[in-house]
Design a protein around this motif. Sequence first.
Motif, PDB file in Angstrom:
ATOM      1  N   TRP A   1      26.508 -45.397 -96.962  1.00 27.72           N
ATOM      2  CA  TRP A   1      26.027 -44.260 -96.194  1.00 27.72           C
ATOM      3  C   TRP A   1      25.207 -44.704 -95.000  1.00 27.72           C
TER       4      TRP A   1
ATOM      5  N   HIS B   1      23.966 -37.449 -91.324  1.00 28.89           N
ATOM      6  CA  HIS B   1      23.825 -36.783 -92.612  1.00 28.89           C
ATOM      7  C   HIS B   1      22.662 -35.792 -92.586  1.00 28.89           C
TER       8      HIS B   1
ATOM      9  N   LEU C   1      19.776 -42.288 -92.362  1.00 27.33           N
ATOM     10  CA  LEU C   1      20.765 -41.303 -92.818  1.00 27.33           C
ATOM     11  C   LEU C   1      20.923 -40.189 -91.789  1.00 27.33           C
TER      12      LEU C   1
ATOM     13  N   GLU D   1      22.831 -41.300 -88.840  1.00 30.53           N
ATOM     14  CA  GLU D   1      24.270 -41.406 -89.123  1.00 30.53           C
ATOM     15  C   GLU D   1      24.942 -40.041 -89.196  1.00 30.53           C
TER      16      GLU D   1
ATOM     17  N   MET E   1      32.855 -40.871 -90.760  1.00 28.80           N
ATOM     18  CA  MET E   1      32.203 -40.846 -92.071  1.00 28.80           C
ATOM     19  C   MET E   1      31.982 -39.394 -92.510  1.00 28.80           C
TER      20      MET E   1
ATOM     21  N   CYS F   1      21.899 -46.390-100.891  1.00 22.99           N
ATOM     22  CA  CYS F   1      22.568 -45.910 -99.673  1.00 22.99           C
ATOM     23  C   CYS F   1      23.418 -47.001 -99.033  1.00 22.99           C
TER      24      CYS F   1
ATOM     25  N   LYS G   1      30.211 -36.277 -93.885  1.00 20.64           N
ATOM     26  CA  LYS G   1      28.804 -35.875 -93.875  1.00 20.64           C
ATOM     27  C   LYS G   1      28.325 -35.563 -95.288  1.00 20.64           C
ATOM     28  N   LYS G   2      27.188 -36.117 -95.652  1.00 25.45           N
ATOM     29  CA  LYS G   2      26.579 -35.859 -96.939  1.00 25.45           C
ATOM     30  C   LYS G   2      25.293 -35.057 -96.751  1.00 25.45           C
TER      31      LYS G   2
END
Length: 258
Positions: A256, A38, A33, A36, A1, A251, A3-4
């Motif tokens: 996300w 982020h 988040l 995960e 995924m 989200c 990264k935000k």
Amino acid sequence: MEKKYFFFDIDGTLTDRTTGKVVKSALETLKKLEAEGHFVAIATGRAHYKAQKFIKANGFKNMVCNGGNGIVINNNFVENIPLNREGCIKIIRQAESLGYGWCVALDDTKDVYMKDDLFLQQAGKRKEPTRYIIDDSVIIEKIPQFLKVYLSIPAEEEEKLTTKELVGHLRFEPEYLMFQPDNKRGGILKMMEHLHADPKHVVVFGDDYNDMDMFCKDWMSIAMGNGCQELKEMADYVTDTNINDGIKKACKYFKWIN
């Protein structure tokens, strides 16, 4: 995924305005988040000393504060840029010539300084917890830096202050005008520079007029369902209200979090 880098406004976005507390589903979502992988940060106009209490109480580590001029990364206070000094001096001197009182914040505390009690006579006490220090020996030109400036000029007379555009300003109360940073977008960009990350991976959440600055085309902007209409029109996506799990729903929608 991919990264935000998430930046959340506080009042009306993370918190329920009726209670002042973070919405439970929002806090849970921010933790997910981070789990995960982020990056999660707060983006607020609050001064560092006030915002720091909030992030500690809720387990956050990163924030853009003081309207974009303050940056905290992994609980380290990286910087807190003062206002334009010469602009502040000109504004205060014109306010004096017009007969308005003033007080100034010079450091990262609840203290404000004034040479007399004219501000209090004209505007009364601020709603925010404030300690007023009167010192008739204060000389504005000798003050090295200004973090905030408050003028007791009523909303209906504000146009008299022709110097006001020299420094960013906001009005939350009809009795006084506040000069403080209003540059969340600039703070986010500086944060991303410190992190050596691409701004295109930023996602911002907000709800009110003071969030408009960080709603831009450089990244993704999400407005809360309880937000002002003007902000919703600027947003890439409008989610549900904050108290109806709006952050969590957004989200999940963008995957996300699971």
